[in-house]
Scaffold this motif. Structure first.
Motif, short mmCIF file in Angstrom:
data_model
loop_
_atom_site.label_atom_id
_atom_site.label_comp_id
_atom_site.label_asym_id
_atom_site.label_seq_id
_atom_site.Cartn_x
_atom_site.Cartn_y
_atom_site.Cartn_z
N LEU A 164 -32.81 -27.55 -5.47
CA LEU A 164 -31.33 -26.66 -4.64
C LEU A 164 -30.00 -26.34 -5.95
N ILE A 165 -29.11 -27.48 -6.87
CA ILE A 165 -29.35 -27.32 -7.96
C ILE A 165 -29.22 -24.71 -7.84
N TRP A 166 -30.75 -25.13 -8.49
CA TRP A 166 -31.06 -23.80 -9.48
C TRP A 166 -31.17 -22.38 -8.40
N ILE A 167 -31.33 -23.28 -6.70
CA ILE A 167 -31.08 -22.18 -5.99
C ILE A 167 -29.94 -21.75 -5.89
N ILE A 168 -28.82 -22.98 -5.54
CA ILE A 168 -27.40 -22.38 -5.42
C ILE A 168 -26.45 -21.91 -6.64
N GLY A 169 -27.19 -22.38 -7.43
CA GLY A 169 -26.39 -21.98 -8.75
C GLY A 169 -26.73 -19.99 -9.22
N SER A 170 -27.87 -20.32 -9.34
CA SER A 170 -28.48 -18.51 -9.22
C SER A 170 -27.40 -17.83 -8.27
N TRP A 171 -27.38 -18.04 -7.44
CA TRP A 171 -26.79 -17.20 -5.75
C TRP A 171 -25.19 -17.30 -6.05
N VAL A 172 -24.71 -17.86 -6.83
CA VAL A 172 -23.03 -18.09 -7.46
C VAL A 172 -23.37 -17.17 -9.28
N ILE A 173 -24.25 -17.87 -9.48
CA ILE A 173 -23.89 -16.39 -10.62
C ILE A 173 -24.09 -15.29 -10.41
N LYS A 174 -24.75 -14.61 -8.97
CA LYS A 174 -24.59 -12.97 -8.71
C LYS A 174 -23.61 -12.59 -8.04
N MET A 175 -23.29 -14.03 -8.30
CA MET A 175 -22.18 -13.63 -7.19
C MET A 175 -20.82 -12.87 -7.96
N LEU A 176 -21.13 -13.57 -9.02
CA LEU A 176 -19.77 -13.90 -9.57
C LEU A 176 -20.27 -12.47 -11.18
N LEU A 177 -21.68 -12.24 -11.46
CA LEU A 177 -21.27 -10.74 -11.89
C LEU A 177 -21.44 -9.80 -10.83
N LYS A 178 -21.24 -10.15 -9.63
CA LYS A 178 -21.36 -8.74 -8.33
C LYS A 178 -19.39 -8.73 -8.98
N GLY A 179 -18.89 -9.82 -8.97
CA GLY A 179 -16.92 -9.75 -9.11
C GLY A 179 -17.00 -9.23 -10.06
N ALA A 180 -17.72 -9.42 -11.17
CA ALA A 180 -17.24 -8.83 -12.15
C ALA A 180 -17.44 -7.92 -12.75
N THR A 181 -18.75 -6.95 -12.26
CA THR A 181 -19.11 -5.28 -12.38
C THR A 181 -18.02 -4.86 -11.63
N LYS A 182 -17.34 -4.91 -10.20
CA LYS A 182 -15.89 -4.72 -9.05
C LYS A 182 -14.80 -4.88 -10.26
N ALA A 183 -14.62 -5.68 -11.18
CA ALA A 183 -13.33 -5.51 -11.90
C ALA A 183 -13.29 -4.36 -12.67
N MET A 184 -14.67 -4.54 -13.40
CA MET A 184 -14.64 -3.66 -14.68
C MET A 184 -14.84 -2.10 -13.88
N ASN A 185 -15.38 -2.25 -13.20
CA ASN A 185 -15.86 -0.40 -12.46
C ASN A 185 -13.97 -0.45 -12.17
N LYS A 186 -13.70 -1.44 -11.20
CA LYS A 186 -11.72 -0.55 -11.10
C LYS A 186 -11.21 -0.48 -12.24
N GLY A 187 -10.97 -1.35 -13.44
CA GLY A 187 -10.39 -1.20 -15.06
C GLY A 187 -11.35 0.20 -15.15
N ASN A 188 -11.98 0.72 -15.01
CA ASN A 188 -12.27 1.69 -16.32
C ASN A 188 -12.48 1.84 -16.56
N TYR A 189 -14.19 0.37 -17.00
CA TYR A 189 -14.00 0.18 -18.26
C TYR A 189 -15.74 0.60 -18.73
N ASP A 190 -15.99 1.27 -20.68
CA ASP A 190 -16.89 1.80 -20.73
C ASP A 190 -18.58 1.29 -20.47
N GLU A 191 -18.85 2.63 -19.88
CA GLU A 191 -20.19 1.71 -19.16
C GLU A 191 -21.04 0.48 -20.72
N SER A 192 -20.56 0.94 -21.92
CA SER A 192 -21.47 0.57 -22.75
C SER A 192 -21.33 -1.09 -22.77
N LEU A 193 -19.90 -1.22 -22.57
CA LEU A 193 -18.97 -2.22 -22.90
C LEU A 193 -19.41 -3.28 -21.22
#
Length: 270
Positions: free
Chosen positions: A26-55
């Motif tokens: 259960l921890i693995w399933i929930i943790g994987s979902w949380v990681i996925k959401m965090l990565l999605k949020g981080a990607t959105k934040a970097m897109n708003k900040g116009n970060y370089d694609e490679s970065l």
């Protein structure tokens, strides 16, 4: 009897470890979902900040691996595996890698700073680390320039981020600094008029800001004038070379001498 013993042992194993295994899953399933959401949020934040694609790709992968390693440690701890030594091994390995790659890590940190704060961007004409060129590519560890003679210049990002950077492109305009020497016999006002007419006739010289023409030095064999027109950054060398040529022609036409150093030799007879 032997069979019953195995059944009892299996039953006890399930009773003891079953809840831990289910909890770990259960921890693995929930943790994987949380990681996925965090990565999605981080990607959105970097897109708003116009970060370089490679970065962006690098940071997302780095965050993903760090979070997954932490998740694995938590899962192993849940099923009863001793993780203290495991964490110590990871820390020791990280320290060893950091010491071995400290130069590369400095370049990596410099690349991250350049991509985040963006003192330069692709296409800018810059001067840094004793080199002048147009930025061709900004990578994680190095920045590539195309020099004025079309040579490729590679500068480590650690040195680039910690040194002085002159960016000739950001302001959009650039001042062309020229110095012309004329004879001491030349009339100062007439000479200034010659310079003014040359600058006024050139189509690439900007009217605002206005050019500067001033007598700057009384040299050994000439009086020197500074001539400082403004132009667009991309027109710098065209203006530099064409104005130099036009000034020579105009001074010749006006009968104003451009002197050269004189040397007097004294021969002493025995």
């Amino acid at each position: 009897m032997e069979t019953q013993k195995w059944i009892d042992a299996g039953y006890n194993f399930i009773i003891e470890f079953g809840p831990k295994v289910i909890g770990a899953i259960l921890i693995w399933i929930i943790g994987s979902w949380v990681i996925k959401m965090l990565l999605k949020g981080a990607t959105k934040a970097m897109n708003k900040g116009n970060y370089d694609e490679s970065l962006k790709k690098f940071l997302v992968n780095l965050i993903n691996w760090i979070l997954k390693i932490l998740l694995i440690i938590v899962v192993l701890s849940t099923v009863g595996v001793e993780t203290t030594s495991f964490a110590a091994i990871i820390a020791a390995a990280g320290l060893a890698i950091g010491l071995a790659l400290q130069g590369s890590l400095a370049n990596f940190a410099g690349g991250v700073l350049i991509m985040i704060f963006k003192p330069i961007k692709i296409g800018d004409l810059i001067e840094a680390q004793g080199e002048i060129g147009v930025v061709k590519e900004i990578e994680i560890f190095t920045t590539k320039l195309i020099g004025l003679s079309n040579k490729e210049i590679i500068i480590p990002n650690g040195s680039l981020s910690n040194g002085n950077i002159v960016n000739y492109t950001t302001q959009g305009t650039r001042r062309v600094d020229l110095v012309f020497g004329v004879s001491y016999d030349a009339d100062i006002k007439q000479t200034k008029d010659v310079f003014s007419k040359v600058l006024a006739a050139h189509p690439l010289i900007l009217k605002d800001p206005a050019p500067t023409i001033a007598l700057s030095e009384l040299a050994d064999s000439s009086i020197n004038f500074v001539v400082r027109p403004w132009c667009k950054t991309e027109d710098y060398w065209t203006v530099y070379f064409e104005v130099t040529e036009s000034v020579k022609e105009a001074l010749d036409a006006a009968g104003i001498e451009i002197p050269y150093p004189h040397q007097v030799e004294i021969h002493k007879e025995a």
